[in-house]
Motif scaffolding. Structure first.
Motif, PDB file in Angstrom:
ATOM      1  N   UNK A 120      44.538  36.758  40.367  1.00  0.00           N
ATOM      2  CA  UNK A 120      43.395  37.421  40.605  1.00  0.00           C
ATOM      3  C   UNK A 120      43.581  38.972  40.925  1.00  0.00           C
ATOM      4  N   UNK A 121      44.775  39.119  41.694  1.00  0.00           N
ATOM      5  CA  UNK A 121      45.261  40.383  42.038  1.00  0.00           C
ATOM      6  C   UNK A 121      45.891  41.046  40.564  1.00  0.00           C
ATOM      7  N   UNK A 122      46.277  40.410  39.884  1.00  0.00           N
ATOM      8  CA  UNK A 122      47.128  40.875  38.585  1.00  0.00           C
ATOM      9  C   UNK A 122      45.637  41.582  37.736  1.00  0.00           C
ATOM     10  N   UNK A 123      44.823  40.499  37.835  1.00  0.00           N
ATOM     11  CA  UNK A 123      43.213  40.988  36.718  1.00  0.00           C
ATOM     12  C   UNK A 123      42.779  42.324  37.591  1.00  0.00           C
ATOM     13  N   UNK A 124      42.649  42.334  38.885  1.00  0.00           N
ATOM     14  CA  UNK A 124      41.981  43.451  39.176  1.00  0.00           C
ATOM     15  C   UNK A 124      42.907  44.614  39.217  1.00  0.00           C
ATOM     16  N   UNK A 125      44.056  44.628  39.195  1.00  0.00           N
ATOM     17  CA  UNK A 125      44.922  45.866  38.724  1.00  0.00           C
ATOM     18  C   UNK A 125      44.924  46.265  37.483  1.00  0.00           C
ATOM     19  N   UNK A 126      44.747  45.341  36.315  1.00  0.00           N
ATOM     20  CA  UNK A 126      44.670  45.688  35.073  1.00  0.00           C
ATOM     21  C   UNK A 126      43.381  46.058  34.881  1.00  0.00           C
ATOM     22  N   UNK A 127      42.410  45.793  35.457  1.00  0.00           N
ATOM     23  CA  UNK A 127      41.026  46.476  35.347  1.00  0.00           C
ATOM     24  C   UNK A 127      40.671  47.786  36.060  1.00  0.00           C
ATOM     25  N   UNK A 128      41.263  48.112  37.046  1.00  0.00           N
ATOM     26  CA  UNK A 128      41.130  49.347  38.113  1.00  0.00           C
ATOM     27  C   UNK A 128      42.654  50.281  38.056  1.00  0.00           C
ATOM     28  N   UNK A 129      43.665  49.501  37.563  1.00  0.00           N
ATOM     29  CA  UNK A 129      44.739  50.485  37.517  1.00  0.00           C
ATOM     30  C   UNK A 129      45.660  50.346  38.699  1.00  0.00           C
ATOM     31  N   UNK A 130      46.832  50.598  38.618  1.00  0.00           N
ATOM     32  CA  UNK A 130      47.468  50.255  39.768  1.00  0.00           C
ATOM     33  C   UNK A 130      49.081  50.614  39.436  1.00  0.00           C
ATOM     34  N   UNK A 131      49.907  50.532  40.510  1.00  0.00           N
ATOM     35  CA  UNK A 131      51.210  50.833  40.194  1.00  0.00           C
ATOM     36  C   UNK A 131      52.028  49.954  38.996  1.00  0.00           C
ATOM     37  N   UNK A 136      39.953  35.904  47.663  1.00  0.00           N
ATOM     38  CA  UNK A 136      38.955  35.459  48.435  1.00  0.00           C
ATOM     39  C   UNK A 136      37.644  36.288  48.536  1.00  0.00           C
ATOM     40  N   UNK A 137      37.574  37.763  48.113  1.00  0.00           N
ATOM     41  CA  UNK A 137      36.374  38.499  48.022  1.00  0.00           C
ATOM     42  C   UNK A 137      35.351  37.942  46.855  1.00  0.00           C
ATOM     43  N   UNK A 138      35.953  37.203  45.870  1.00  0.00           N
ATOM     44  CA  UNK A 138      35.397  36.975  44.804  1.00  0.00           C
ATOM     45  C   UNK A 138      34.118  35.933  44.907  1.00  0.00           C
ATOM     46  N   UNK A 139      32.968  36.217  44.505  1.00  0.00           N
ATOM     47  CA  UNK A 139      31.787  35.386  44.707  1.00  0.00           C
ATOM     48  C   UNK A 139      32.034  33.954  44.376  1.00  0.00           C
ATOM     49  N   UNK A 194      34.224  32.254  47.102  1.00  0.00           N
ATOM     50  CA  UNK A 194      33.378  32.172  48.199  1.00  0.00           C
ATOM     51  C   UNK A 194      32.453  30.940  48.181  1.00  0.00           C
ATOM     52  N   UNK A 195      31.689  30.823  46.892  1.00  0.00           N
ATOM     53  CA  UNK A 195      30.977  29.697  46.908  1.00  0.00           C
ATOM     54  C   UNK A 195      31.618  28.492  46.840  1.00  0.00           C
ATOM     55  N   UNK A 196      32.910  28.497  46.043  1.00  0.00           N
ATOM     56  CA  UNK A 196      33.646  27.264  46.140  1.00  0.00           C
ATOM     57  C   UNK A 196      34.092  26.752  47.409  1.00  0.00           C
ATOM     58  N   UNK A 197      34.419  27.811  48.365  1.00  0.00           N
ATOM     59  CA  UNK A 197      35.016  27.501  49.671  1.00  0.00           C
ATOM     60  C   UNK A 197      33.788  27.227  50.693  1.00  0.00           C
ATOM     61  N   UNK A 198      32.484  27.714  50.085  1.00  0.00           N
ATOM     62  CA  UNK A 198      31.691  27.557  51.288  1.00  0.00           C
ATOM     63  C   UNK A 198      31.403  28.665  52.341  1.00  0.00           C
ATOM     64  N   UNK A 199      31.671  29.716  51.823  1.00  0.00           N
ATOM     65  CA  UNK A 199      31.916  31.063  52.492  1.00  0.00           C
ATOM     66  C   UNK A 199      30.557  31.644  52.069  1.00  0.00           C
ATOM     67  N   UNK A 248      28.080  34.738  51.275  1.00  0.00           N
ATOM     68  CA  UNK A 248      28.700  35.776  50.428  1.00  0.00           C
ATOM     69  C   UNK A 248      28.710  37.147  51.258  1.00  0.00           C
ATOM     70  N   UNK A 249      27.945  37.125  52.273  1.00  0.00           N
ATOM     71  CA  UNK A 249      28.105  38.584  52.922  1.00  0.00           C
ATOM     72  C   UNK A 249      29.466  38.416  53.920  1.00  0.00           C
ATOM     73  N   UNK A 250      30.028  37.456  53.971  1.00  0.00           N
ATOM     74  CA  UNK A 250      31.320  37.597  55.042  1.00  0.00           C
ATOM     75  C   UNK A 250      32.629  38.158  53.890  1.00  0.00           C
TER      76      UNK A 250
END
Length: 186
Positions: free
Chosen positions: A66-77, A142-145, A148-153, A155-157
């Motif tokens: 998930x973090x790799x995907x986020x870095x590929x989309x948003x850029x990063x070191x 853990x931020x992904x909707x 959160x749904x899978x774990x019963x968290x 959405x606003x948490x």
């Protein structure tokens, strides 16, 4: 171990023994966490627990991707992205449990409240002979909707502190801390 010893001995642990952390121990740590102060005693926290080395390892692999995907989309070191591309990278370091402290409010003090609860938990764990480490690399997952749904968290948490936990398998000393910088003493 008294409180001052726990404060002096607490360190980030990234190597754990293959020894389960009993549910009762985790419950004690959660009880310690909720004794933390919170602004206006609102207690704007909730907790998620993943127990068992295999479950934690699986979540860590999902977090890496998930973090790799986020870095590929948003850029990063590039060097950080290269580390994440390694499938051998154990984001959660072989921990036997994971505790996530979630902010349950958008109140401006909710993050601070959660950090105080996390520190209580980490100090209590040290006092019980356990090791912890705050791992930011799992937050993208853990931020992904969907997760959160899978774990019963709700959405606003929002995940604030992702703490790995287990019995240390590393006796390296705690790194020295700088003495306090006192800006004023009136």
């Amino acid at each position: 171990m008294d409180l001052f010893e726990a404060i002096a001995e607490r360190r980030s642990v990234r190597k754990f023994a293959d020894k389960p952390v009993p549910r009762e121990v985790i419950e004690q740590l959660l009880s310690a966490a909720v004794q933390a102060p919170s602004a206006m005693n609102k207690q704007t926290w909730a907790f998620g627990v993943v127990q068992g080395g295999d479950k934690v390892k699986e979540l860590g692999e999902r977090a890496r991707l998930a973090l790799l995907k986020e870095l590929e989309q948003k850029g990063g070191p590039a060097d950080f992205r290269a580390r994440l591309e390694n499938p051998e990278l154990a984001v959660l370091h072989g921990a036997q449990a994971l505790i996530v402290v979630y902010a349950t409010s958008e109140d401006r003090f909710a993050t601070i409240n959660c950090c105080l609860a996390a520190e209580n938990l980490m100090l209590a764990a040290t006092g019980m002979g356990l090791g912890t480490c705050w791992i930011g690399m799992a937050e993208a997952l853990l931020r992904s909707p969907e997760v959160k749904a899978e774990m019963g968290v709700p959405q606003e948490a929002q995940p604030i502190a992702t703490l790995i936990l287990g019995y240390p398998d590393d006796d390296s000393p705690r790194k020295a801390k700088n003495p306090p910088t006192v800006l004023y003493w009136l």
